[in-house]
Write an enzyme that holds these catalytic residues in place. Structure first.
Site, PDB file in Angstrom:
ATOM      1  N   GLU A  11      44.575  48.285  43.035  1.00  0.00           N
ATOM      2  CA  GLU A  11      43.385  47.646  43.712  1.00  0.00           C
ATOM      3  C   GLU A  11      43.960  46.694  44.639  1.00  0.00           C
ATOM      4  OE1 GLU A  11      40.203  47.582  39.717  1.00  0.00           O
ATOM      5  OE2 GLU A  11      42.086  46.089  39.965  1.00  0.00           O
ATOM      6  N   CYS A  45      43.812  40.549  49.700  1.00  0.00           N
ATOM      7  CA  CYS A  45      44.566  40.401  48.503  1.00  0.00           C
ATOM      8  C   CYS A  45      45.161  41.761  48.265  1.00  0.00           C
ATOM      9  CB  CYS A  45      43.578  39.847  47.271  1.00  0.00           C
ATOM     10  SG  CYS A  45      44.840  39.374  46.009  1.00  0.00           S
ATOM     11  N   CYS A 101      52.629  45.432  36.129  1.00  0.00           N
ATOM     12  CA  CYS A 101      53.476  44.073  36.649  1.00  0.00           C
ATOM     13  C   CYS A 101      54.395  44.090  35.541  1.00  0.00           C
ATOM     14  CB  CYS A 101      52.793  42.758  36.953  1.00  0.00           C
ATOM     15  SG  CYS A 101      53.861  41.373  37.353  1.00  0.00           S
ATOM     16  N   CYS A 113      52.779  37.624  32.020  1.00  0.00           N
ATOM     17  CA  CYS A 113      51.988  36.496  31.997  1.00  0.00           C
ATOM     18  C   CYS A 113      50.924  36.848  30.828  1.00  0.00           C
ATOM     19  CB  CYS A 113      51.581  35.818  33.189  1.00  0.00           C
ATOM     20  SG  CYS A 113      52.928  35.567  34.173  1.00  0.00           S
ATOM     21  N   CYS A 160      47.052  36.884  32.172  1.00  0.00           N
ATOM     22  CA  CYS A 160      46.743  37.676  33.318  1.00  0.00           C
ATOM     23  C   CYS A 160      46.678  39.150  33.040  1.00  0.00           C
ATOM     24  CB  CYS A 160      47.828  37.579  34.592  1.00  0.00           C
ATOM     25  SG  CYS A 160      48.070  38.767  35.718  1.00  0.00           S
ATOM     26  N   GLY A 219      50.998  42.843  40.683  1.00  0.00           N
ATOM     27  CA  GLY A 219      52.347  42.879  40.732  1.00  0.00           C
ATOM     28  C   GLY A 219      53.117  41.728  41.204  1.00  0.00           C
ATOM     29  N   GLU A 220      54.446  41.806  40.881  1.00  0.00           N
ATOM     30  CA  GLU A 220      55.120  40.416  41.391  1.00  0.00           C
ATOM     31  C   GLU A 220      55.987  40.943  42.582  1.00  0.00           C
ATOM     32  OE1 GLU A 220      56.038  37.330  40.821  1.00  0.00           O
ATOM     33  OE2 GLU A 220      57.651  37.550  42.503  1.00  0.00           O
ATOM     34  N   SER A 262      53.128  35.271  46.950  1.00  0.00           N
ATOM     35  CA  SER A 262      53.102  34.634  45.619  1.00  0.00           C
ATOM     36  C   SER A 262      53.691  34.922  44.464  1.00  0.00           C
ATOM     37  CB  SER A 262      51.372  34.617  45.105  1.00  0.00           C
ATOM     38  OG  SER A 262      51.077  33.885  43.952  1.00  0.00           O
ATOM     39  N   SER A 308      53.425  29.940  41.319  1.00  0.00           N
ATOM     40  CA  SER A 308      52.670  30.072  40.306  1.00  0.00           C
ATOM     41  C   SER A 308      53.453  29.246  38.984  1.00  0.00           C
ATOM     42  CB  SER A 308      52.406  31.680  39.786  1.00  0.00           C
ATOM     43  OG  SER A 308      51.720  32.442  40.714  1.00  0.00           O
ATOM     44  N   LEU A 309      53.213  27.919  39.064  1.00  0.00           N
ATOM     45  CA  LEU A 309      53.711  26.927  38.085  1.00  0.00           C
ATOM     46  C   LEU A 309      53.092  27.086  36.856  1.00  0.00           C
ATOM     47  CD1 LEU A 309      56.138  25.456  38.319  1.00  0.00           C
ATOM     48  CD2 LEU A 309      54.756  23.447  38.570  1.00  0.00           C
ATOM     49  N   HIS A 310      51.582  26.847  36.711  1.00  0.00           N
ATOM     50  CA  HIS A 310      50.985  26.922  35.630  1.00  0.00           C
ATOM     51  C   HIS A 310      51.542  25.783  34.529  1.00  0.00           C
ATOM     52  CE1 HIS A 310      49.032  29.959  37.525  1.00  0.00           C
ATOM     53  NE2 HIS A 310      50.126  30.840  37.274  1.00  0.00           N
ATOM     54  N   ASN A 320      40.244  32.549  35.363  1.00  0.00           N
ATOM     55  CA  ASN A 320      39.550  33.802  35.421  1.00  0.00           C
ATOM     56  C   ASN A 320      39.629  34.383  33.751  1.00  0.00           C
ATOM     57  OD1 ASN A 320      38.071  33.632  38.009  1.00  0.00           O
ATOM     58  ND2 ASN A 320      40.210  34.017  38.708  1.00  0.00           N
ATOM     59  N   CYS A 374      41.330  36.654  41.059  1.00  0.00           N
ATOM     60  CA  CYS A 374      42.829  36.376  40.355  1.00  0.00           C
ATOM     61  C   CYS A 374      43.145  36.518  39.135  1.00  0.00           C
ATOM     62  CB  CYS A 374      43.281  34.718  40.772  1.00  0.00           C
ATOM     63  SG  CYS A 374      44.115  34.596  42.404  1.00  0.00           S
TER      64      CYS A 374
HETATM   65  N1  SAH Z   1      52.948  37.843  40.540  1.00  0.00           N
HETATM   66  C1  SAH Z   1      52.603  36.874  41.390  1.00  0.00           C
HETATM   67  C2  SAH Z   1      51.356  37.272  42.093  1.00  0.00           C
HETATM   68  C3  SAH Z   1      50.120  37.785  41.415  1.00  0.00           C
HETATM   69  S1  SAH Z   1      48.868  37.045  40.792  1.00  0.00           S
HETATM   70  C4  SAH Z   1      52.404  35.461  40.947  1.00  0.00           C
HETATM   71  O1  SAH Z   1      52.356  35.464  39.808  1.00  0.00           O
HETATM   72  O2  SAH Z   1      52.169  34.602  41.589  1.00  0.00           O
HETATM   73  C5  SAH Z   1      48.135  35.734  41.994  1.00  0.00           C
HETATM   74  C6  SAH Z   1      47.936  34.346  41.193  1.00  0.00           C
HETATM   75  O3  SAH Z   1      46.875  34.549  40.065  1.00  0.00           O
HETATM   76  C7  SAH Z   1      49.064  33.783  40.437  1.00  0.00           C
HETATM   77  O4  SAH Z   1      49.131  32.302  40.660  1.00  0.00           O
HETATM   78  C8  SAH Z   1      48.744  34.184  38.998  1.00  0.00           C
HETATM   79  O5  SAH Z   1      49.513  33.145  38.212  1.00  0.00           O
HETATM   80  C9  SAH Z   1      47.347  33.938  38.980  1.00  0.00           C
HETATM   81  N2  SAH Z   1      46.596  34.402  37.849  1.00  0.00           N
HETATM   82  C10 SAH Z   1      46.575  35.210  37.105  1.00  0.00           C
HETATM   83  N3  SAH Z   1      45.760  35.411  36.121  1.00  0.00           N
HETATM   84  C11 SAH Z   1      45.131  34.595  36.328  1.00  0.00           C
HETATM   85  C12 SAH Z   1      43.849  34.275  35.792  1.00  0.00           C
HETATM   86  N4  SAH Z   1      43.423  35.016  34.410  1.00  0.00           N
HETATM   87  N5  SAH Z   1      42.966  33.379  36.204  1.00  0.00           N
HETATM   88  C13 SAH Z   1      43.296  32.652  37.202  1.00  0.00           C
HETATM   89  N6  SAH Z   1      44.533  32.753  37.920  1.00  0.00           N
HETATM   90  C14 SAH Z   1      45.374  33.797  37.445  1.00  0.00           C
END
Ligand code: SAH
Length: 370
Positions: free
Chosen positions: A108, A121, A128, A132, A135, A183-184, A217, A240-242, A319, A362
Site C-alpha cells: 500500500e 508515504c 516487515c 514491532c 504496528c 517495511g524497514e 524512517s 522510531s524510538l518510542h 493508531n 502510520c
Molecule cells: N520501519 C520504519 C518505517 C515504517 S513506519 C520505522 O519503523 O521507522 C513509520 C512510523 O510509524 C514509525 O515511526 C513507526 O514506529 C510508526 N508506527 C508504527 N505503528 C504505529 C501505530 N500503530 N501508531 C502510530 N505510529 C505507528
C-alpha cells in the site's frame, strides 16, 4: 510414469520482479537501449518521459521512432504495480492505494494533500521483519524486499495522480516522500538508496524533489544509518524510538536487542553531523505504556546530552491496530509529555494522523484479505 504438469496460475510467482528502467544506472540504461538496436541517447529521452512527463505510454513518446517505441517500452518498462483498490478520506485529500505486485504480493501507499505540500508515504518491503508489536505491518512478517523499480513506480503513479487533479480537485505537485509505509527501509538498503537517488536527482534523471523533503524512517539499524550518512544526499532521517530506556524499548522495538537506545541516538547524532539535517525522533504515544512524565524527562535528557539544535521530536498518538490491547494516550497525558520536552528545549510537534479511518495511518498498513 507420468509427471504432473505444474500449473503456473496456481503457484504464487516467486522471485524477482522483471528488470525495469529505473533499476538501472545511466551506463546500464545506455547498454540496454543499444541492445534493443537504438542509439544510447534514447535512454535520456526515455528518462525524460518517465521522470518528467511521468509516462510509460509508448503513444506519448512521439520523439522516438514509431517502430522502436513498443519494444523499448515493452522491454524497459514492464508493469510492476497493478492497482487493486483505492480508498479516499478527508474529502479526497488522503488517498490510500493497494497495489498488486508481479508475484501477487500486495503493498500500500498513501498520498496526502496539505495546504503547502503533497506527501506520499511509500512502501519499501512487502510486510516487515522488525516485529514491532504495536504496528500492523510488523504483525505480518516479511514477505520480500521491493525492487527499486517497485518503489519508484509508487512515486511516479502518485505524482501523476496529483498532477492530474485526482487528489481532491486541482493539480498538485508531489513535493514530499516519506519511507513510512510498509517495511524497514534500511533493511532493503540497495533498492531504497536507488529510489532516493531517483527522487532527488534533477529531471531527466529523477523527479527532482528536494532531499530535505524526503524522509527515511528507521527502527534504528545503526550500520544503515551510518551508510546513509555517507551517501552525500541529505535526506531527513526519522528514528522510531518510542522509548528512551532499553527495558521498555526491548519490548516495543525488538531490534533494540541488537542496537540499544544510546547506540541508536549516537548514530542519529552522527547523521546530523554528516548531513546538517535535523533528525526526527518518532514516538508513538501508547497509553500507560511509554507516555509517563519520567520517560519524557529521560528522553529530553538523552537528547540534550548529545547537543543542541540537532533533533526534534514527533510524538504520534498511537493508531490502534486490530487485536491490539494498546491504545492512544489520553490527550492530557500527551500534552504533558509535549510540555516536558519543550520545557527542556526540545522542539516538539505532534504528528497528525491522516487516514486512520481508512486504515491508512502510520502503522496501520496491512492487507485485510490476509
Ligand atoms: N520501519 C520504519 C518505517 C515504517 S513506519 C520505522 O519503523 O521507522 C513509520 C512510523 O510509524 C514509525 O515511526 C513507526 O514506529 C510508526 N508506527 C508504527 N505503528 C504505529 C501505530 N500503530 N501508531 C502510530 N505510529 C505507528
Amino acid at each position: 510414469m507420468t509427471t504432473l504438469p505444474t500449473l503456473p496460475m496456481l503457484q504464487p510467482r516467486r522471485g524477482k520482479p522483471p528488470r525495469h528502467f529505473t533499476d538501472l544506472d545511466p551506463a546500464e540504461r545506455a547498454d540496454a537501449v543499444k541492445q534493443l538496436g537504438q542509439p544510447a541517447f534514447r535512454a535520456k529521452q526515455l528518462a525524460t518521459h518517465y521522470y518528467d512527463h511521468l509516462t510509460v505510454d509508448a503513444g506519448d513518446m512521439t520523439d522516438l521512432p514509431a517502430a522502436a517505441r513498443e519494444s523499448l517500452v515493452g522491454e524497459l518498462f514492464p508493469p510492476l504495480l497493478t492497482k487493486v483498490t483505492q480508498l479516499t478520506a478527508d474529502d479526497g485529500a488522503t488517498v490510500k492505494t493497494l497495489w498488486n505486485l508481479i508475484d501477487h504480493a500486495k503493498v500500500e501507499s498513501v498520498l496526502m494533500k496539505y495546504p503547502d505540500r503533497a506527501t506520499l508515504c511509500v512502501t519499501s518491503q512487502a510486510g516487515c521483519g522488525m516485529a514491532c508489536p504495536f504496528c500492523a505491518t510488523g504483525q505480518m512478517g516479511l514477505t520480500r524486499n521491493l525492487s527499486a523499480g517497485e518503489i519508484i513506480e509508487q512515486v511516479r503513479l502518485a505524482a501523476r495522480q496529483a498532477r492530474d487533479g485526482e487528489l481532491g480537485g486541482d493539480p498538485v505537485r508531489l513535493s514530499n516522500v516519506v519511507f513510512m509505509g510498509m517495511g524497514e527501509p534500511l533493511a532493503n538498503y540497495a533498492a531504497v538508496i536507488t529510489a532516493v537517488r531517483a527522487l532527488t536527482s534533477p529531471p531527466p534523471e529523477g523527479f527532482g524533489l528536494s532531499a530535505r523533503h524526503v524522509t527515511v524512517s528507521t527502527v534504528g539499524l545503526v550500520t544503515g544509518i551510518d551508510r546513509l550518512a555517507s551517501e552525500g544526499i541529505p535526506v531527513t532521517l526519522a528514528l522510531s524510538l518510542h522509548a528512551p530506556d532499553d527495558e521498555l524499548r526491548d519490548e516495543l522495538v525488538p531490534i533494540n536487542a541488537r542496537w540499544k537506545v544510546d547506540e541508536a541516538l549516537d548514530a542519529a547524532r552522527r547523521y546530523f553531523d554528516a548531513t546538517g539535517r535535523r533528525v526526527s525522533i518518532e514516538y508513538a504515544l501508547i497509553r500507560d505504556m511509554n507516555d509517563h512524565a519520567h520517560r519524557a524527562e529521560l528522553l529530553a535528557k538523552k537528547l540534550n546530552a548529545r547537543g543542541d539544535g540537532w533533533v526534534h521530536v514527533n510524538p504520534i498518538p498511537l493508531n490502534p491496530t486490530p487485536g491490539s490491547k494498546w491504545t492512544a494516550s489520553d490527550p492530557k497525558v500527551e500534552q504533558e509529555f509535549v510540555r516536558i520536552l519543550r520545557m527542556h528545549g526540545i522542539p516538539t510537534t505532534i504528528r497528525d494522523t491522516r487516514g486512520s479511518d481508512i486504515d491508512g495511518a502510520c502503522g496501520q498498513l496491512a492487507i485485510k484479505e490476509r
